[in-house]
Write a protein that holds these residues in place. Structure first.
Motif, PDB file in Angstrom:
ATOM      1  N   PHE A   1     -33.446  17.282  -9.911  1.00 32.54           N
ATOM      2  CA  PHE A   1     -32.944  17.208  -8.121  1.00 32.54           C
ATOM      3  C   PHE A   1     -33.530  17.848  -7.212  1.00 32.54           C
ATOM      4  O   PHE A   1     -32.942  19.387  -7.529  1.00 32.54           O
ATOM      5  N   PHE A   2     -33.982  16.812  -6.196  1.00 34.86           N
ATOM      6  CA  PHE A   2     -35.046  17.385  -5.747  1.00 34.86           C
ATOM      7  C   PHE A   2     -33.857  17.397  -3.490  1.00 34.86           C
ATOM      8  O   PHE A   2     -33.004  15.866  -4.193  1.00 34.86           O
ATOM      9  N   ALA A   3     -34.620  17.178  -3.130  1.00 37.44           N
ATOM     10  CA  ALA A   3     -34.452  16.507  -1.233  1.00 37.44           C
ATOM     11  C   ALA A   3     -35.644  17.147  -0.347  1.00 37.44           C
ATOM     12  O   ALA A   3     -36.652  17.663  -1.034  1.00 37.44           O
ATOM     13  N   ALA A   4     -35.820  16.038  -0.056  1.00 37.03           N
ATOM     14  CA  ALA A   4     -36.564  16.045   1.205  1.00 37.03           C
ATOM     15  C   ALA A   4     -36.457  14.964   2.361  1.00 37.03           C
ATOM     16  O   ALA A   4     -34.981  14.233   2.883  1.00 37.03           O
ATOM     17  N   HIS A   5     -37.218  15.852   3.356  1.00 36.12           N
ATOM     18  CA  HIS A   5     -36.604  15.413   5.589  1.00 36.12           C
ATOM     19  C   HIS A   5     -37.333  14.295   5.979  1.00 36.12           C
ATOM     20  O   HIS A   5     -38.301  15.276   6.136  1.00 36.12           O
ATOM     21  N   MET A   6     -37.675  13.670   6.108  1.00 38.53           N
ATOM     22  CA  MET A   6     -38.478  12.591   6.942  1.00 38.53           C
ATOM     23  C   MET A   6     -37.939  11.796   7.997  1.00 38.53           C
ATOM     24  O   MET A   6     -37.055  11.484   7.925  1.00 38.53           O
ATOM     25  N   PRO A   7     -38.881  11.770   8.944  1.00 36.41           N
ATOM     26  CA  PRO A   7     -38.791  10.835  10.027  1.00 36.41           C
ATOM     27  C   PRO A   7     -37.510   9.657   9.790  1.00 36.41           C
ATOM     28  O   PRO A   7     -37.780   8.976   9.442  1.00 36.41           O
ATOM     29  N   ALA A   8     -37.181   9.342  10.833  1.00 38.05           N
ATOM     30  CA  ALA A   8     -36.722   7.912  10.706  1.00 38.05           C
ATOM     31  C   ALA A   8     -37.054   6.832  10.141  1.00 38.05           C
ATOM     32  O   ALA A   8     -36.841   5.498   9.877  1.00 38.05           O
ATOM     33  N   ALA A   9     -38.347   7.304  10.964  1.00 38.08           N
ATOM     34  CA  ALA A   9     -38.957   6.255  11.618  1.00 38.08           C
ATOM     35  C   ALA A   9     -39.829   5.407  10.229  1.00 38.08           C
ATOM     36  O   ALA A   9     -40.327   4.590   9.855  1.00 38.08           O
ATOM     37  N   LEU A  10     -39.696   6.348   9.436  1.00 40.45           N
ATOM     38  CA  LEU A  10     -40.025   6.301   7.655  1.00 40.45           C
ATOM     39  C   LEU A  10     -39.774   4.947   7.387  1.00 40.45           C
ATOM     40  O   LEU A  10     -40.115   4.350   6.296  1.00 40.45           O
ATOM     41  N   ALA A  11     -38.554   4.892   7.111  1.00 41.82           N
ATOM     42  CA  ALA A  11     -37.665   3.459   7.320  1.00 41.82           C
ATOM     43  C   ALA A  11     -38.520   2.235   7.396  1.00 41.82           C
ATOM     44  O   ALA A  11     -37.994   1.202   6.444  1.00 41.82           O
ATOM     45  N   GLY A  12     -39.542   1.811   8.083  1.00 39.61           N
ATOM     46  CA  GLY A  12     -39.600   0.587   8.353  1.00 39.61           C
ATOM     47  C   GLY A  12     -41.056   1.094   7.607  1.00 39.61           C
ATOM     48  O   GLY A  12     -41.466  -0.205   7.247  1.00 39.61           O
ATOM     49  N   GLN A  13     -41.485   1.612   6.361  1.00 35.18           N
ATOM     50  CA  GLN A  13     -42.424   1.323   5.765  1.00 35.18           C
ATOM     51  C   GLN A  13     -41.936   1.160   3.951  1.00 35.18           C
ATOM     52  O   GLN A  13     -42.364   1.159   3.107  1.00 35.18           O
ATOM     53  N   VAL A  14     -40.323   1.248   3.916  1.00 32.40           N
ATOM     54  CA  VAL A  14     -39.396   1.253   2.639  1.00 32.40           C
ATOM     55  C   VAL A  14     -39.813  -0.471   2.142  1.00 32.40           C
ATOM     56  O   VAL A  14     -39.345  -1.435   3.094  1.00 32.40           O
ATOM     57  N   ARG A  15     -39.910  -0.604   1.128  1.00 34.81           N
ATOM     58  CA  ARG A  15     -40.518  -1.442   0.288  1.00 34.81           C
ATOM     59  C   ARG A  15     -40.013  -1.314  -1.127  1.00 34.81           C
ATOM     60  O   ARG A  15     -40.551  -0.765  -1.645  1.00 34.81           O
ATOM     61  N   LEU A  16     -39.000  -2.157  -0.886  1.00 33.71           N
ATOM     62  CA  LEU A  16     -38.118  -1.848  -2.617  1.00 33.71           C
ATOM     63  C   LEU A  16     -38.982  -2.555  -3.659  1.00 33.71           C
ATOM     64  O   LEU A  16     -39.823  -3.639  -3.502  1.00 33.71           O
ATOM     65  N   GLY A  17     -38.737  -1.907  -4.769  1.00 30.06           N
ATOM     66  CA  GLY A  17     -39.962  -2.473  -6.115  1.00 30.06           C
ATOM     67  C   GLY A  17     -38.857  -3.364  -6.534  1.00 30.06           C
ATOM     68  O   GLY A  17     -38.438  -4.072  -6.225  1.00 30.06           O
ATOM     69  N   ASN A  18     -39.087  -3.095  -8.042  1.00 27.00           N
ATOM     70  CA  ASN A  18     -38.793  -3.912  -9.254  1.00 27.00           C
ATOM     71  C   ASN A  18     -37.635  -3.614  -9.380  1.00 27.00           C
ATOM     72  O   ASN A  18     -36.721  -4.640 -10.135  1.00 27.00           O
ATOM     73  N   GLU A  19     -36.340  -2.660  -9.555  1.00 26.54           N
ATOM     74  CA  GLU A  19     -35.715  -2.320  -9.443  1.00 26.54           C
ATOM     75  C   GLU A  19     -34.734  -2.000  -8.389  1.00 26.54           C
ATOM     76  O   GLU A  19     -35.094  -1.577  -7.244  1.00 26.54           O
ATOM     77  N   GLY A  20     -33.718  -2.659  -8.355  1.00 23.49           N
ATOM     78  CA  GLY A  20     -32.868  -2.363  -7.619  1.00 23.49           C
ATOM     79  C   GLY A  20     -32.464  -3.782  -6.963  1.00 23.49           C
ATOM     80  O   GLY A  20     -33.470  -4.317  -7.096  1.00 23.49           O
ATOM     81  N   GLN A  21     -31.227  -3.728  -5.996  1.00 23.60           N
ATOM     82  CA  GLN A  21     -30.663  -5.339  -5.937  1.00 23.60           C
ATOM     83  C   GLN A  21     -31.520  -4.915  -4.316  1.00 23.60           C
ATOM     84  O   GLN A  21     -32.038  -5.866  -3.794  1.00 23.60           O
ATOM     85  N   ARG A  22     -30.853  -3.837  -3.595  1.00 25.59           N
ATOM     86  CA  ARG A  22     -31.692  -3.637  -1.720  1.00 25.59           C
ATOM     87  C   ARG A  22     -31.484  -2.181  -1.707  1.00 25.59           C
ATOM     88  O   ARG A  22     -30.847  -1.661  -3.207  1.00 25.59           O
ATOM     89  N   TRP A  23     -31.530  -2.041  -0.535  1.00 24.84           N
ATOM     90  CA  TRP A  23     -31.898  -0.473  -0.358  1.00 24.84           C
ATOM     91  C   TRP A  23     -31.338  -0.212   1.146  1.00 24.84           C
ATOM     92  O   TRP A  23     -30.946  -1.553   1.858  1.00 24.84           O
ATOM     93  N   GLY A  24     -30.345   0.475   1.708  1.00 26.33           N
ATOM     94  CA  GLY A  24     -29.885   1.110   2.940  1.00 26.33           C
ATOM     95  C   GLY A  24     -30.065   2.487   3.046  1.00 26.33           C
ATOM     96  O   GLY A  24     -30.569   2.954   2.452  1.00 26.33           O
ATOM     97  N   LEU A  25     -29.474   2.862   3.996  1.00 26.84           N
ATOM     98  CA  LEU A  25     -29.740   4.342   4.752  1.00 26.84           C
ATOM     99  C   LEU A  25     -27.863   4.455   5.064  1.00 26.84           C
ATOM    100  O   LEU A  25     -27.300   3.305   5.241  1.00 26.84           O
ATOM    101  N   MET A  26     -27.728   5.420   4.033  1.00 24.72           N
ATOM    102  CA  MET A  26     -26.219   5.802   4.595  1.00 24.72           C
ATOM    103  C   MET A  26     -26.203   7.680   4.410  1.00 24.72           C
ATOM    104  O   MET A  26     -26.711   8.089   4.100  1.00 24.72           O
TER     105      MET A  26
END
Length: 144
Positions: A91-116
């Motif tokens: 189990f890893f943890a990483a912190h990136m800028p919030a602006a990176l959310a604009g680059q998120v693209r859901l791959g072939n698994e999962g129904q959707r992504w979100g921020l929580m």
């Protein structure tokens, strides 16, 4: 990597990443298929090991496949190995800028992504329980 970590990581089965974009956690709603563990639950990027890859490489590859983000190993700020029924999982943890959310693209698994909010994930009734537990452990020791 130390010899001890090399020995520990050689037999692992998979890896997960608690990826913070700004203050929020990137989460993926699992597919709603009865043949997978925790169908429809909120998950974190990660998955099973391929070949002889390291725990770090596994977590980063899975993150790229699942949400389209290419991250470098130096963004991983915390790690811990845990024993699960299918073997050792990292189990890893990483912190990136919030602006990176604009680059998120859901791959072939999962129904959707979100921020929580991480605390909300830990209490969410559809959070994968053992990942919520790992996240709580990280939140207790993270700097700042």
């Amino acid at each position: 990597m130390t010899q001890a970590k090399d020995d520990i990581s050689s037999g692992f089965s998979g890896a997960k990443l608690a990826l913070f974009l700004g203050r929020d956690l990137l989460v993926i709603q699992r597919d709603d298929k009865p043949d997978i563990p925790y169908p429809g639950y909120w998950d974190l990027p990660g998955g099973g090991r391929e070949g002889t890859e390291s725990p770090e490489a596994c977590a980063l590859r899975e993150t790229q496949e699942e949400v389209g983000l290419v991250l470098q190993p130096d963004v991983l700020v915390w790690s811990r190995a845990y024993q699960r029924p299918r073997g050792q999982v990292w189990f890893f943890a990483a912190h990136m800028p919030a602006a990176l959310a604009g680059q998120v693209r859901l791959g072939n698994e999962g129904q959707r992504w979100g921020l929580m909010a991480p605390e909300a994930y830990c209490e969410h009734p559809l959070a994968v329980p053992h990942f919520a537990e790992r996240l709580r452990e990280y939140l207790m020791v993270r700097p700042g």
